[in-house]
Design an enzyme around this catalytic site. Structure first.
Site, short mmCIF file in Angstrom:
data_model
loop_
_atom_site.label_atom_id
_atom_site.label_comp_id
_atom_site.label_asym_id
_atom_site.label_seq_id
_atom_site.Cartn_x
_atom_site.Cartn_y
_atom_site.Cartn_z
N GLU A 1 0.82 -1.21 0.00
CA GLU A 1 0.00 0.00 0.00
C GLU A 1 0.86 1.27 0.00
O GLU A 1 1.61 1.50 0.94
CB GLU A 1 -0.90 0.02 1.24
CG GLU A 1 -1.76 1.28 1.36
CD GLU A 1 -2.52 1.35 2.66
OE1 GLU A 1 -3.49 2.13 2.74
OE2 GLU A 1 -2.15 0.64 3.62
N GLU B 1 -11.79 2.62 6.23
CA GLU B 1 -10.70 2.97 7.13
C GLU B 1 -10.74 4.47 7.41
O GLU B 1 -9.90 5.24 6.98
CB GLU B 1 -9.35 2.57 6.51
CG GLU B 1 -8.23 2.57 7.55
CD GLU B 1 -6.88 2.20 6.97
OE1 GLU B 1 -6.22 1.33 7.55
OE2 GLU B 1 -6.49 2.78 5.94
#
Length: 260
Positions: A143, A244
């Site tokens: 990521e 998130e």
């Protein structure tokens, strides 16, 4: 409409971690993700998933000492043995919890090693992780993370991540496309989703969302989340979108952005 997974590290902080599974299920979530499960025995976390009818989507391999500011060790040449131990631990948890995706954090760039040394270590560690994960039918996620939230983070841009995937040429290494991080570092979200959704190696293996700039509910801030949800559907993404974000207030009260 895409499927949404509650991120239990950021959402439902009104209650202790193990109580967040029931809270998410009560609000209609069918899946969850979070940063780390390692403070609890795997079977204890598994019971929360089972009791609440939830699917575990992903979590992170141990990132070193989080409380001391460490954000991954995969790029650190002096911690390869520790990295391998963290992967063994993460895969053992994944075996118990049933998730088929594992995020491996790159880490903060180390001042005592060159970029080339750290990149070589990162590639070697990811290759090691990918080989073990493939035996478990698990996808390894990498990521890009913005440097405002994590100054000095080694992996910061989408093209950088996809170049690593292409070089590894491993069938089970993909990019975690975090819309919040990407908007801060690069913008042009819709074009990057179209460009990167499916690549010969890499592609987008998981998506996370939050508003920009404050990382709250995705219907706030500078992005049109419903436009993005429609586009993600049109692009044929069949995974889960991880929520998130940090709720502005009580988690349940802020879920009006999400169609029931």
């Amino acid at each position: 409409m895409p499927r949404f997974a509650a991120n239990l590290s950021m959402m439902y902080n009104e209650v202790p971690f193990l109580e967040r599974f029931a809270a998410a299920a009560n609000d209609g979530f069918k899946a969850v993700e979070y940063l780390f499960p390692y403070d609890f025995p795997a079977e204890q976390v598994k019971s929360q998933l089972t009791d609440n009818g939830l699917t575990q989507i992903t979590f992170n391999a141990k990132p070193g000492d989080w409380n001391k500011g460490e954000r991954g060790i995969a790029c650190h040449p002096d911690r390869v043995d520790e990295f391998k131990q963290s992967i063994d631990q993460a895969l053992a948890y994944a075996r118990e919890l049933g998730n088929k995706k594992l995020h491996v954090m790159a880490g903060i760039s180390h001042p005592n090693f060159s970029h080339a040394e750290q990149r070589a270590t990162y590639l070697s560690n990811l290759a090691y992780c990918a080989r073990l994960a493939q035996q478990e039918n698990i996808t390894v996620l990498i990521e890009p993370i913005n440097t405002r939230d994590m100054p000095g983070y080694f992996l910061t841009h989408q093209e950088q991540a996809h170049a690593i995937c292409a070089e590894l040429a491993a069938p089970n290494v993909q990019v975690l496309f975090d819309i919040y991080h990407c908007q801060i570092m690069e913008g042009d979200i819709s074009q990057k989703l179209k460009r990167d959704m499916r690549r010969p190696f890499g592609g987008i293996g998981h998506i996370q969302i939050a508003s920009v700039p404050q990382r709250n509910e995705p219907n706030l801030g500078e992005l049109d989340c419903h436009y993005l949800f429609k586009l993600i559907d049109e692009l044929g993404f069949d995974g889960w979108i991880g929520c998130e974000y940090r709720p502005l207030g009580a988690t349940s009260a802020g879920l009006n952005w999400m169609p029931r």
